[in-house]
Design an enzyme around this catalytic site. Structure first.
Site: not given
Length: 803
Positions: A229-230
């Site tokens: 995930d970012w």
């Protein structure tokens, strides 16, 4: 390895460079070897290819794309074929926008109705979620675009999502929280998976060898790519070792150097790096063929009509007293509610789609055949009380045969990064309902929101239609159901409790500091309510129709259950028969029933159809923590066919010869789990279920703040700078809400307040690196001048290096 000949030509530096993004949305390329970068975009229910440059972070507006109903909405259709159709149209639009990887669908379980991101998730049930997810994936990937199933795994709260440690037992994890991911891998053949932010039993998920290697790679034989995930990478080398290939977004080469150094010093073998490169190349080559060679515009009007069809089949009719719906010809209605003028059609956060077309209720009345005598907003959208608006609405309602009252939750209440505070619809909307009910009792409520709400006011409406978040064509779809042009066939994919306190996880949600304990175990949603005999407002699988159905003649074989389904009403319609299974043994604790199959059937009035629901490898299994594998208990099993989890129409039994595995539990030590009454599980009993001690749920306030501490923790920082930082954030959040900038206030909580310090380096694309972060932490921890000196020195060094 598939691409060994290419990998052999790479330098160590080139291999390492591929493991992190080129910028915020693209992967790195190697021109000399013909390896192109690919583009990743948000897109659980529509493409959000950021219109701003790919190196610009944040939640910038996307290029216009069709906004389809959210996953929580489509799950109510209980139609996997429809889900696959949605996936196909998403894939086609991804091709049109040169998107290689679509970041969705989201398949985390609805453990608790207050999770702020529930609108992006399908269901409280892993089987329904898994079937819908696999269908989406097949549709998306049929166009040569990769789906990216998220968030792996056990990520069920938004508050503190980047640091929270989920404490859950192995069986619950396998049966409830991993089953849908297993189906996405095995049935959907997803090409990529996004790891979640949270820790799982003490280890960040993207570094979790048991999760990423034992289960995902070895047990499920997953050969695709895992993407962080970012900003979700903690220890880059540990993540790579666990098989988390691609880190997003870019860190401007900082973590590339960590990988290179780790190979040089023997911390990680180059063979592991090669395998990771091989899997990433497979993703690149799988997706680039069509996106590079076959970009073409999509038919905007056609996709809008598809979005409407999906919304129509996903609308749930919850109440229809005296058959007030469909509206009879010539009946004059007053349209009241701010959501009628400006539709509430999607959630907030990274999934926001910039729609190509947007239908609003008041613009669609003429074609619906419904006669509107006027419109009044009735309430302020964001909760402010306004008696004048109520008075005007009541004056209009008095003149009408019936009232269409559009209520629900606003855009900033259901949002990524934040959990809801309660299950109530805003008080100003309920005050409006109370006032209207004094002048007109023929009220039809239309709810717009993406999650369960309390309904203590339900006796004041004769009809209740739940549109959930129906996408850009949802407003027109609702009118077609109200008019009778469409016979509603949606069924709830989640239980609606009478009050939040009835929710099984209410006492354990959310984790407020260091950990969140899943003491309720496998008893989430209907699994709890049905086992503990707790009354609910609407059960899982519930939904009314404008016709009626009769079930008869059940027959059970070793492979399937067959029965007759008859439309006993006057209108053609669709019904969703649901297969539940109940094990009659009490040796191993289980919910009283579990969904193990479903189908959706269209039947003309008066027609009878033979329906067959097959058994599969999940019908009778349970996870045995002693043998550490799936087993089947030798027992009689009751086969239940229902119109909902609480409305069982047919039943029969079958004897199943099991695997004769040892009983893994001491019943005397787990009384709550054997009874299903899990609202007050003691720490001692939870530890018996876990097989280990429960870690402290509290932050250690005696230690200096570090990389994985949140900025919110600065309220007990040792330095004045840290405390000032904390109070300035809290004040800014309060001020933004005060002046009506609610979206910006939410964004601050999500991207600043609840961000761990390492996120400053991981999410700024190299503007701030880890050595600079050391300086910031030194300032926060009480050595301001030493910290500012270190920060400045490292910034100068970074600039000299040309970053």
């Amino acid at each position: 390895m598939k691409y060994n000949d290419i990998i052999e030509k790479m330098t160590l530096e080139e291999k390492a460079s591929l493991m992190s993004g080129k910028d915020f949305w693209q992967t790195q390329e190697i021109e000399r070897l013909g390896i192109d970068s690919i583009f990743l975009a948000d897109g659980p229910h529509g493409i959000r290819r950021q219109a701003a440059a790919a190196n610009k972070p944040g939640l910038n507006q996307g290029v216009p794309a069709t906004c389809y109903p959210t996953a929580a909405t489509v799950a109510n259709s209980w139609n996997a074929e429809l889900g696959e159709k949605v996936g196909e149209f998403l894939g086609e639009e991804a091709i049109a926008q040169n998107v290689n990887v679509l970041l969705g669908p989201g398949i985390n379980m609805k453990r608790n109705p207050l999770c702020g991101r529930n609108f992006e998730y399908f269901s409280e049930d892993p089987y329904l979620t898994g079937k819908m997810a696999a269908s989406y994936i097949r549709g998306i990937q049929s166009y040569g675009v990769s789906a990216c199933v998220k968030h792996f795994a056990v990520n069920n709260q938004e508050e503190k999502r980047m640091t929270i440690d989920t404490i859950v037992d192995e069986r619950t994890m396998r049966e409830i929280y991993l089953t849908a991911f297993e189906m996405a891998v095995k049935e959907g053949q997803t090409q990529s998976i996004m790891s979640s932010y949270n820790k799982l039993n003490g280890t960040y998920t993207n570094e979790h060898m048991h999760l990423m290697q034992d289960i995902l790679r070895h047990e499920w034989n997953y050969t695709g790519t895992v993407i962080t995930d970012w900003g979700g990478s903690n220890d880059r080398v540990a993540g790579l070792r666990a098989g988390n290939e691609l880190e997003m977004p870019t860190t401007a080469g900082e973590t590339d150097q960590e990988i290179i150094q780790a190979v040089h010093n023997g911390e990680i073998s180059e063979e592991i790096l090669d395998q990771s490169v091989d899997r990433l190349l497979d993703l690149i080559y799988f997706t680039e063929t069509k996106t590079k060679k076959d970009p073409r515009p999509f038919d905007v009007e056609k996709h809008h009509r598809v979005s409407q069809k999906v919304a129509e089949e996903s609308i749930v009719l919850l109440k229809n007293e005296n058959n007030i719906l469909p509206l009879t010809f010539g009946k004059k209605v007053a349209v009241i509610g701010d959501f009628a003028k400006d539709a509430r059609y999607q959630g907030a956060g990274s999934s926001i789609v910039n729609p190509t077309i947007l239908d609003h209720t008041m613009e669609c009345f003429e074609e619906s055949g419904i006669i509107s005598i006027g419109y009044e907003p009735g309430f302020e959208r964001y909760g402010k009380k306004n008696q004048k608006k109520i008075d005007k609405a009541c004056a209009l309602a008095e003149k009408a045969d019936a009232v269409l009252l559009y209520i629900g939750l606003d855009e900033v209440t259901e949002a990524e990064g934040l959990d809801r505070k309660h299950m109530n619809i805003p008080e100003n909307q309920i005050e409006l309902l109370d006032a209207i009910s004094e002048v007109n009792q023929n009220i039809i409520g239309i709810i717009s929101c993406g999650s369960a709400v309390e309904m203590p006011w339900i006796d004041k409406v004769k009809g209740l239609l739940h549109g959930y978040l129906g996408g850009q064509a949802g407003a027109r779809a609702i009118l077609r159901v109200l008019s009778g042009d469409v016979n509603p066939s949606g069924k709830l994919a989640e239980t609606y409790p009478i009050r939040y306190e009835d929710t099984p996880s209410a006492k354990y949600f959310p984790g407020k500091e260091k950990t969140v304990e899943y003491r309720e175990g496998m008893y989430i949603g209907y699994r709890y309510y049905d086992t503990a005999n707790v009354n609910v407002r609407f059960p899982f699988g519930y939904g009314l129709s404008y016709t009626t159905f009769a079930y008869s003649d059940i027959e059970v074989s070793k492979d399937a259950v067959t029965f007759q389904l008859t439309n006993t009403g006057q209108k053609a319609g669709m019904e969703v028969p649901q297969l539940y299974v109940r094990c009659q043994s009490d040796q191993i604790f289980r919910p009283t029933k579990e969904l193990k199959g479903f189908t959706k059937v269209f039947i003309n009035a008066g027609e009878t159809k033979t329906v067959t629901i097959s058994f599969d490898d999940k019908t009778f299994r349970y996870f045995n923590v002693q043998t550490n594998q799936w087993e089947i208990e030798t027992a009689e099993y009751e086969i239940l066919i229902g119109a909902s989890s609480a409305d069982i129409k047919l039943n029969d039994t079958i004897f199943i010869e099991g695997t004769n595995a040892p009983i893994p539990y001491d019943k005397e030590k787990l009384p709550s789990y054997y009874s299903g009454n899990i609202k007050n599980v003691s720490q001692r009993e939870f530890e018996s279920l876990l097989g280990r001690s429960v870690p402290s749920p509290y932050w250690d306030r005696t230690q200096p703040l570090g990389y994985n501490d949140m900025i919110a923790q600065c309220h007990y920082a040792k330095g004045i700078f840290g405390k000032l930082l904390y109070h300035s954030i809290v004040f800014t959040h309060w001020f933004l809400r005060k002046i009506g900038k609610r979206s910006q206030a939410n964004l601050m909580m999500m991207s600043v307040y609840n961000m761990p310090f390492r996120g400053i380096a991981r999410m700024t694309g190299g503007i701030v690196n880890m050595p600079m972060l050391d300086g910031i932490l030194t300032m926060v921890n009480g050595n301001f001048f030493k910290g500012i000196y270190h920060l400045t020195k490292e910034k100068v060094k970074l600039m000299k290096n040309g970053t």
